[in-house]
Design an enzyme around this catalytic site. Structure first.
Site, mmCIF file in Angstrom:
data_model
loop_
_atom_site.group_PDB
_atom_site.id
_atom_site.type_symbol
_atom_site.label_atom_id
_atom_site.label_comp_id
_atom_site.label_asym_id
_atom_site.label_seq_id
_atom_site.Cartn_x
_atom_site.Cartn_y
_atom_site.Cartn_z
ATOM 1 N N SER A 1 38.567 30.319 43.912
ATOM 2 C CA SER A 1 39.552 29.211 43.959
ATOM 3 C C SER A 1 40.880 29.661 44.137
ATOM 4 C CB SER A 1 39.841 28.447 42.470
ATOM 5 O OG SER A 1 38.511 28.106 42.090
ATOM 6 N N GLU B 1 46.401 30.388 42.595
ATOM 7 C CA GLU B 1 45.907 31.562 41.636
ATOM 8 C C GLU B 1 46.020 32.523 42.373
ATOM 9 O OE1 GLU B 1 42.422 30.082 39.632
ATOM 10 O OE2 GLU B 1 41.648 31.891 39.914
ATOM 11 N N ARG C 1 44.560 32.013 33.078
ATOM 12 C CA ARG C 1 44.620 32.923 34.167
ATOM 13 C C ARG C 1 45.989 33.648 34.235
ATOM 14 N NH1 ARG C 1 40.358 31.293 34.063
ATOM 15 N NH2 ARG C 1 39.148 30.107 35.575
HETATM 16 C C1 FAD Z 1 33.079 33.739 45.496
HETATM 17 C C2 FAD Z 1 34.137 33.894 44.522
HETATM 18 C C3 FAD Z 1 34.206 33.207 43.192
HETATM 19 C C4 FAD Z 1 35.196 33.470 42.201
HETATM 20 N N1 FAD Z 1 35.083 32.684 41.145
HETATM 21 C C5 FAD Z 1 35.810 33.102 40.003
HETATM 22 C C6 FAD Z 1 35.773 32.426 38.596
HETATM 23 O O1 FAD Z 1 34.799 31.705 38.584
HETATM 24 N N2 FAD Z 1 36.709 32.623 37.744
HETATM 25 C C7 FAD Z 1 37.935 33.451 38.018
HETATM 26 O O2 FAD Z 1 38.837 33.475 37.349
HETATM 27 N N3 FAD Z 1 37.919 33.698 39.192
HETATM 28 C C8 FAD Z 1 37.096 33.807 40.277
HETATM 29 N N4 FAD Z 1 37.203 34.341 41.516
HETATM 30 C C9 FAD Z 1 38.459 35.115 41.999
HETATM 31 C C10 FAD Z 1 38.171 36.583 41.619
HETATM 32 O O3 FAD Z 1 36.924 36.936 41.087
HETATM 33 C C11 FAD Z 1 39.169 36.904 40.266
HETATM 34 O O4 FAD Z 1 40.513 36.557 40.537
HETATM 35 C C12 FAD Z 1 39.189 38.288 39.713
HETATM 36 O O5 FAD Z 1 39.947 38.633 38.727
HETATM 37 C C13 FAD Z 1 39.680 39.144 40.899
HETATM 38 O O6 FAD Z 1 39.272 40.488 40.602
HETATM 39 P P1 FAD Z 1 39.578 41.806 41.884
HETATM 40 O O7 FAD Z 1 39.075 42.928 40.902
HETATM 41 O O8 FAD Z 1 39.021 41.524 43.108
HETATM 42 O O9 FAD Z 1 41.064 41.855 41.839
HETATM 43 P P2 FAD Z 1 42.100 42.024 42.840
HETATM 44 O O10 FAD Z 1 42.064 40.984 43.997
HETATM 45 O O11 FAD Z 1 41.740 43.356 43.580
HETATM 46 O O12 FAD Z 1 43.364 42.061 42.104
HETATM 47 C C14 FAD Z 1 43.886 40.874 41.537
HETATM 48 C C15 FAD Z 1 45.341 41.256 40.765
HETATM 49 O O13 FAD Z 1 45.127 42.169 39.731
HETATM 50 C C16 FAD Z 1 45.742 43.250 39.993
HETATM 51 N N5 FAD Z 1 45.157 44.505 39.182
HETATM 52 C C17 FAD Z 1 44.094 44.575 39.743
HETATM 53 N N6 FAD Z 1 43.657 45.893 38.843
HETATM 54 C C18 FAD Z 1 44.724 45.937 37.948
HETATM 55 C C19 FAD Z 1 44.923 46.862 36.734
HETATM 56 N N7 FAD Z 1 43.689 47.747 36.446
HETATM 57 N N8 FAD Z 1 45.849 46.425 35.996
HETATM 58 C C20 FAD Z 1 46.649 45.776 36.261
HETATM 59 N N9 FAD Z 1 46.905 44.773 37.309
HETATM 60 C C21 FAD Z 1 45.639 45.040 38.240
HETATM 61 C C22 FAD Z 1 45.957 43.499 41.437
HETATM 62 O O14 FAD Z 1 47.057 44.057 41.504
HETATM 63 C C23 FAD Z 1 46.185 41.918 41.806
HETATM 64 O O15 FAD Z 1 47.515 41.388 41.384
HETATM 65 C C24 FAD Z 1 36.181 34.244 42.340
HETATM 66 C C25 FAD Z 1 36.583 34.974 43.809
HETATM 67 C C26 FAD Z 1 35.304 34.761 44.714
HETATM 68 C C27 FAD Z 1 35.501 35.526 46.170
#
Ligand code: FAD
Length: 301
Positions: free
Chosen positions: A222, A292, A173
């Protein structure tokens, strides 16, 4: 603030002011963005960056499923990528290109349609490819960067770069990218394999999640990283914190590393509960959990 586009380069995207953010995050909390830009495409995004003032705070947004936006909102520009940078194609028979705003599940299905396997885990978590790169998202021992051959990035001056996997430090991560540089696109090198089995793994994901996680409720997945050799959920449960509530925020009874917005939580409720869990777990086990979830915006007093 935002300077005008350069002469002869009209912007084609949409700029909104005082734009609400809660519906753009999975916790459904937080204040507005002072400005939000929805680029028309990659070139338009680069053009927008070229006209941006040097001191304008910038937040790239995927699906908002790992962000805690403070109640006072974000005092700069939010760059919305979802539904904007959406190109998805094959560059060779085993190499796939996906722009930052493509949803992960789409990438996993696209790979299978082209006879490729290995990214099924992407279908199991919400989010875009850009944030999967930024966070090295993963599950069950798999992680995004395992299959990355190349990424294309952009900085706040609009300068683009191609970077190989070896150019960036990645871990659990964790990805180190220069401050003020973001992901535009990934090229994934994937093996061919048993696509029927890969498809079956994707189909099994919803049941697998429903059994272990409060999938239908508002959360960000998480909250804490797993410490080496242990699980944050186990430590939180051992400290007796399942079901602990602060305002509208609650430690899930189903998966202790999830914090739920039960309906009327504020960002402050969630932030206070995160801090409380951190200190109670440290008191109980001596381990300081590291969030995280990324916290952004202006802190409320
Ligand atoms: C029900 C549920 C289950 C989940 N299960 C998991 C799992 O199994 N494993 C896991 O790892 N995560 C999990 N997550 C967390 C989440 O899916 C991840 O952390 C995911 O990477 C976030 O994606 P997002 O597009 O929503 O990012 P956002 O929340 O929109 O952004 C996250 C970060 O990434 C940055 N970012 C976004 N786009 C870019 C880009 N193009 N370049 C640089 N930085 C950028 C943002 O600025 C921010 O800092 C879960 C979440 C939920 C709600």
């Amino acid at each position: 603030m935002i300077a005008a586009a350069r002469q002869g380069h009209a912007l084609r995207g949409e700029l909104r002011y005082n734009e609400p953010l809660p519906r753009r995050t999975s916790w459904r909390v937080g204040g507005p963005a002072a400005r939000l830009y929805r680029p028309a495409d990659r070139d338009d995004l680069i053009e927008f960056l070229c006209g941006l003032d040097a001191d304008e705070p910038l937040l790239w947004l995927g699906l908002g499923s790992n962000l805690l936006i403070e109640d006072r909102g974000f005092p700069g520009t939010v760059m919305e990528t979802q539904g904007r940078l959406t190109a998805l194609s094959m560059s060779t028979p085993t190499r796939l290109r996906a722009e930052a705003g493509v949803c992960r599940a789409k990438v996993a299905r696209f790979a299978i349609r082209h006879g490729l396997v290995g990214v099924e885990l992407l279908a199991g978590m919400p989010g875009t490819i850009g944030s999967a790169l930024a966070m090295n998202a993963g599950a069950w021992g798999g992680e995004t960067w395992r299959h990355v051959a190349l990424v294309h990035t952009v900085d706040r001056h609009g300068v683009t770069r191609a970077r190989g996997r070896a150019d960036l430090e990645t871990g659990y991560r964790h990805v180190v990218i220069a401050d003020g540089e973001w992901f535009l696109e990934a090229e994934l090198q994937l093996p061919t394999g048993d696509t029927g089995a890969a498809q079956a793994r994707i189909h099994a994901l919803p049941d697998r999640h429903a059994a272990a996680q409060p999938s239908a409720l508002r959360s960000c997945g998480s909250v804490f990283r797993n410490p080496l050799g242990d699980h944050a959920a186990r430590l939180i449960e051992a400290a007796g914190l399942k079901g602990m509530r602060l305002g509208g925020a609650e430690v899930s009874r189903k998966h202790a590393n999830f914090i739920i917005n039960t309906g009327n939580a504020s960002a402050r409720d969630i932030a206070l509960l995160i801090a409380r869990v951190q200190s109670e777990v440290e008191h109980h086990s001596g381990i300081r959990l590291i969030p995280e979830v990324r916290r952004v915006g202006e802190l409320s007093s």
